[in-house]
Write an enzyme that holds these catalytic residues in place. Structure first.
Site, short mmCIF file in Angstrom:
data_model
loop_
_atom_site.label_atom_id
_atom_site.label_comp_id
_atom_site.label_asym_id
_atom_site.label_seq_id
_atom_site.Cartn_x
_atom_site.Cartn_y
_atom_site.Cartn_z
N GLU A 70 0.83 -1.20 0.00
CA GLU A 70 0.00 0.00 0.00
C GLU A 70 0.86 1.26 0.00
O GLU A 70 0.54 2.25 -0.66
CB GLU A 70 -0.93 0.01 1.23
N PRO A 281 11.66 -14.86 -1.13
CA PRO A 281 10.52 -15.05 -0.23
C PRO A 281 9.85 -13.73 0.13
O PRO A 281 10.45 -12.66 0.03
CB PRO A 281 11.14 -15.69 1.02
N LEU A 322 14.63 -6.65 1.58
CA LEU A 322 13.35 -6.04 1.24
C LEU A 322 13.54 -4.88 0.26
O LEU A 322 14.58 -4.23 0.25
CB LEU A 322 12.66 -5.50 2.50
N GLU A 324 13.74 -4.64 -3.06
CA GLU A 324 14.55 -4.72 -4.27
C GLU A 324 13.86 -5.46 -5.41
O GLU A 324 14.41 -5.54 -6.51
CB GLU A 324 15.86 -5.46 -3.97
N SER A 351 2.32 -6.91 -11.76
CA SER A 351 2.65 -5.84 -12.72
C SER A 351 4.14 -5.49 -12.72
O SER A 351 4.67 -5.07 -13.74
CB SER A 351 1.82 -4.59 -12.43
N GLU A 352 4.82 -5.64 -11.58
CA GLU A 352 6.25 -5.30 -11.53
C GLU A 352 7.06 -6.22 -12.43
O GLU A 352 7.98 -5.77 -13.13
CB GLU A 352 6.77 -5.37 -10.09
#
Length: 449
Positions: A70, A281, A322, A324, A351-352
């Site tokens: 978010e 993960p 986290l 990246e 979408s990434e």
């Protein structure tokens, strides 16, 4: 006041009374979370509405996002606000430590950050009295009764951006007890921007006023690549390490899904001995656990947090960091999006991977990301491939590796679908937000002077 509204107010009064009663327990719970490293070591008072920053003079907009997803969706809208109205102060609140650790480096200069207050009357009133925002933008499904009712009493305009409600929550919110409360809360908003037509229907069935529902597109389609020179260099260095080896990635995987991905890796490695499987993960600790287990089994693993290199003989690269992921997708032609292979999971943002030009695969348990998957497949059926489990996943990746034209068609389809769906979303969101909320909020500010 109608019958539903009266019932809603009664339920709210009960909620408010209960939130008073459990407030001491919630404070104890926060301290317990701090001991476990789940709360910031020095900023716990913020969760009780006590500020750690000075409120600057002038109009202030409050954006609230719970977690990393978010928060990343909020940032492009915040940047658009800064671009068009640099005179406004902007405050972003997040709840989770993971969101804070990544987002704090992504925010434009001057944007303030605080941890969000818990939804007790004392914490929320203290927060609102101090920050006195002109408008509040909540992300996705943050319908906290004390926040919404207190804001309404104070004349603060409310917007719900990228609004969504899961099927589980929709059923719960539609129940005889909660429906009047949810209907009352939604009536306090000036704007709801749903992330899909189906979500708009859900909010209308929950009695959100139809005239406040406006479309702009799903903010999670907006993928930005802001990174430091060091971060870009790190990704480029990984590209060099990978060389011409066959590469695929399993991203955002949850506990249990690593067994599926490692099983696929084992089969692929028999065909392509120089294969590299990148495992990302959802939570860093899970990555450390995976690496430790594989090392005990005698497998050669490179761990991202230890800056270990992908040298010949190392076939598994575990990312236990986290923030990246959108950059790491540039390393691979194939991305398997986790959180989707077991019942009870709800998928993750595809979408990434599509933005980076990956061939995108996912399981069938995609939850509220089903609208994203359907939209991409509608634009191009090759843009996302759903597979039922390990065997189908093996077959698909083997097919992609063995036929360059099939892989290229998938990569092109995903990128084209992404660009078609992401075009103009931020401009649309800003225009709707400014017209329905900010314009009125700023007029009120002028009238009050």
């Amino acid at each position: 006041m109608g019958v539903v509204a009266r019932k809603g107010m009664l339920v709210y009064k009960i909620y408010r009374a209960l939130s008073y009663v459990v407030s001491p327990l919630l404070q104890l719970h926060l301290r317990w979370r701090k001991i476990r490293g789940l709360e910031h070591p020095t900023r716990l008072p913020e969760r009780l509405g006590r500020p750690s920053l000075t409120r600057p003079p002038g109009p202030l907009l409050w954006f609230h996002a719970v977690s990393l997803g978010e928060g990343m969706a909020a940032i492009p809208v915040i940047k658009e606000c800064v671009k068009w109205r640099p005179d406004l102060n902007i405050l972003l609140t997040t709840t989770t430590m993971s969101a804070f650790e990544v987002i704090i480096n992504q925010l434009p200069t001057g944007v303030l950050h605080q941890f969000s207050p818990i939804d007790t009357p004392a914490a929320m009133d203290a927060f609102l009295d101090y920050w006195n925002p002109n408008a509040i933008m909540l992300l996705e499904s943050e319908l906290w009764p004390n926040l919404i009712m207190a804001s309404s009493r104070k004349g603060i305009l409310l917007a719900l951006l990228n609004a969504r409600v899961s099927m589980k929550s929709f059923k719960l919110w539609s129940s005889p007890v909660l429906f009047p409360l949810i209907s009352l809360l939604l009536s306090k908003f000036s704007l709801i921007i749903p992330l899909s037509s189906m979500q708009a229907i859900h909010f209308q069935l929950l009695q959100a006023p139809p005239f406040i529902i406006n479309f702009a597109g799903d903010l999670k389609y907006v993928v930005e690549y802001d990174a430091s020179k060091e971060e870009f260099r790190s990704i480029d260095d990984l590209k060099v390490q990978l060389g011409h080896r066959k590469v695929w990635m399993a991203s955002s995987i949850h506990r249990g899904e690593e067994e599926v991905m490692l099983g696929v890796h084992k089969v692929l490695k028999q065909v392509y001995p120089d294969l590299v499987t990148i495992i990302v993960p959802r939570y860093p600790q899970h990555g450390k656990d995976i690496a430790q287990k594989l090392q005990k089994e005698g497998q050669h693993v490179a761990l991202r947090s230890q800056h270990q290199r992908i040298v010949p003989g190392r076939n598994i690269y575990v990312v236990d960091t986290l923030g990246e992921l959108r950059h790491l997708y540039r390393l691979t032609p194939i991305a398997v999006i986790g959180g989707s292979f077991f019942p009870g999971l709800a998928g993750h943002n595809i979408s990434e991977a599509a933005a980076a030009g990956c061939a995108v695969l996912t399981g069938y348990h995609v939850g509220h990301f089903s609208h994203m998957l359907r939209e991409m497949q509608r634009l191009n059926p090759l843009s996302v491939l759903q597979v039922a489990g390990k065997l189908e996943l093996e077959e698909a990746i083997l097919k992609f590796f063995s036929d360059g034209k099939v892989l290229e068609a998938r990569q092109t389809a995903s990128k084209q679908a992404f660009h078609a769906l992401s075009n103009g979303i931020i401009a649309n969101a800003w225009n709707v937000l400014y017209f329905h909320v900010l314009k009125q909020a700023l007029l009120k500010e002028t009238d009050n002077r």
